[in-house]
Motif scaffolding. Structure first.
Motif, PDB file in Angstrom:
ATOM      1  N   GLU A   1      20.653  65.644  52.792  1.00 42.78           N
ATOM      2  CA  GLU A   1      19.534  64.702  52.800  1.00 42.78           C
ATOM      3  C   GLU A   1      18.232  65.468  52.923  1.00 42.78           C
ATOM      4  O   GLU A   1      18.156  66.455  53.639  1.00 42.78           O
ATOM      5  CB  GLU A   1      19.617  63.759  54.003  1.00 42.78           C
ATOM      6  N   LEU A   2      17.239  64.964  52.228  1.00 39.27           N
ATOM      7  CA  LEU A   2      15.880  65.459  52.381  1.00 39.27           C
ATOM      8  C   LEU A   2      15.047  64.266  52.821  1.00 39.27           C
ATOM      9  O   LEU A   2      15.198  63.164  52.273  1.00 39.27           O
ATOM     10  CB  LEU A   2      15.346  66.017  51.059  1.00 39.27           C
TER      11      LEU A   2
ATOM     12  N   VAL B   1      11.614  65.015  45.285  1.00 40.99           N
ATOM     13  CA  VAL B   1      12.746  64.646  44.423  1.00 40.99           C
ATOM     14  C   VAL B   1      12.995  65.736  43.378  1.00 40.99           C
ATOM     15  O   VAL B   1      14.149  66.004  43.028  1.00 40.99           O
ATOM     16  CB  VAL B   1      12.550  63.245  43.793  1.00 40.99           C
TER      17      VAL B   1
ATOM     18  N   GLU C   1      12.534  68.931  43.970  1.00 36.17           N
ATOM     19  CA  GLU C   1      13.247  69.946  44.753  1.00 36.17           C
ATOM     20  C   GLU C   1      14.720  69.557  44.926  1.00 36.17           C
ATOM     21  O   GLU C   1      15.612  70.394  44.802  1.00 36.17           O
ATOM     22  CB  GLU C   1      12.586  70.108  46.121  1.00 36.17           C
ATOM     23  N   ALA C   2      14.966  68.280  45.207  1.00 29.45           N
ATOM     24  CA  ALA C   2      16.350  67.811  45.375  1.00 29.45           C
ATOM     25  C   ALA C   2      17.148  68.019  44.087  1.00 29.45           C
ATOM     26  O   ALA C   2      18.297  68.468  44.137  1.00 29.45           O
ATOM     27  CB  ALA C   2      16.370  66.345  45.783  1.00 29.45           C
ATOM     28  N   CYS C   3      16.552  67.697  42.957  1.00 27.39           N
ATOM     29  CA  CYS C   3      17.252  67.886  41.678  1.00 27.39           C
ATOM     30  C   CYS C   3      17.551  69.360  41.431  1.00 27.39           C
ATOM     31  O   CYS C   3      18.633  69.704  40.948  1.00 27.39           O
ATOM     32  CB  CYS C   3      16.425  67.306  40.534  1.00 27.39           C
TER      33      CYS C   3
ATOM     34  N   ARG D   1      17.928  71.727  43.792  1.00 28.89           N
ATOM     35  CA  ARG D   1      18.965  72.133  44.757  1.00 28.89           C
ATOM     36  C   ARG D   1      20.352  71.679  44.316  1.00 28.89           C
ATOM     37  O   ARG D   1      21.327  72.388  44.496  1.00 28.89           O
ATOM     38  CB  ARG D   1      18.699  71.507  46.122  1.00 28.89           C
ATOM     39  N   GLY D   2      20.416  70.477  43.776  1.00 32.35           N
ATOM     40  CA  GLY D   2      21.709  69.913  43.401  1.00 32.35           C
ATOM     41  C   GLY D   2      22.129  70.212  41.983  1.00 32.35           C
ATOM     42  O   GLY D   2      23.128  69.672  41.517  1.00 32.35           O
TER      43      GLY D   2
ATOM     44  N   ILE E   1      16.099  61.189  50.505  1.00 32.66           N
ATOM     45  CA  ILE E   1      16.812  61.500  49.274  1.00 32.66           C
ATOM     46  C   ILE E   1      18.181  62.043  49.661  1.00 32.66           C
ATOM     47  O   ILE E   1      18.273  63.060  50.343  1.00 32.66           O
ATOM     48  CB  ILE E   1      16.051  62.517  48.412  1.00 32.66           C
TER      49      ILE E   1
ATOM     50  N   LEU F   1      21.461  63.718  48.436  1.00 35.53           N
ATOM     51  CA  LEU F   1      21.901  64.553  47.328  1.00 35.53           C
ATOM     52  C   LEU F   1      23.421  64.540  47.280  1.00 35.53           C
ATOM     53  O   LEU F   1      24.089  64.852  48.263  1.00 35.53           O
ATOM     54  CB  LEU F   1      21.378  65.973  47.555  1.00 35.53           C
TER      55      LEU F   1
ATOM     56  N   LEU G   1      21.856  61.270  42.820  1.00 30.66           N
ATOM     57  CA  LEU G   1      20.899  61.134  43.920  1.00 30.66           C
ATOM     58  C   LEU G   1      20.864  59.702  44.420  1.00 30.66           C
ATOM     59  O   LEU G   1      20.996  58.765  43.635  1.00 30.66           O
ATOM     60  CB  LEU G   1      19.476  61.455  43.443  1.00 30.66           C
TER      61      LEU G   1
END
Length: 136
Positions: free
Chosen positions: A12-13, A31, A33-35, A37-38, A70, A72, A77
């Motif tokens: 989670e972020l 978001v 950054e989350a994409c 990372r994942g 967010i 992940l 997401l």
């Protein structure tokens, strides 16, 4: 946070935001950054649009501090915006072509695998799930 299937996401972020100009930009950065990372780069464009609409709606309509979460997952997401207003979003359809707004939740519905809004003590959460297997 549990996702819409009642499962805890692997990562989670979180970001606390003020209801002000710049909130949506900060949300898009998180978001993106989350994409990254994942390894979900194909979802980045749709996820940025969805998070922009969710955050802008909270800024304009709730006018309270908000929290972006967010989740992940390996296959996508979960995006959630918590705010202090109990008023749930009401997508407007159809929207006149010359109307200045009213398309935000319609766009979220078009881009997300599923979305919803749930009352919470002291406000609500508006959420959207984007699955990597779904074309955006």
């Amino acid at each position: 946070m549990t996702d819409v299937r009642g499962q805890a996401p692997p990562a989670e972020l979180r970001l606390l935001l003020r209801p002000a100009v710049g909130a949506a930009r900060a949300a898009r950065e998180l978001v993106t950054e989350a994409c990254a990372r994942g390894e979900l780069a194909p979802l980045a464009g749709a996820a940025c649009t969805v998070v922009t609409e969710l955050v802008n709606n909270a800024v304009v309509h709730a006018r309270t501090p908000l929290e972006l979460v967010i989740g992940l997952r390996a296959d996508g997401l979960d995006i959630a915006v918590h705010d202090g207003s109990a008023q749930l979003p009401q997508p407007r359809q159809p929207v006149a072509p010359a109307a200045p707004g009213g398309r935000g939740m319609v766009m979220v519905a078009a881009l997300a695998t599923r979305w919803g809004a749930d009352p919470r003590p002291g406000g609500k959460v508006v959420w959207a799930t984007l699955d990597a297997a779904e074309p955006a």
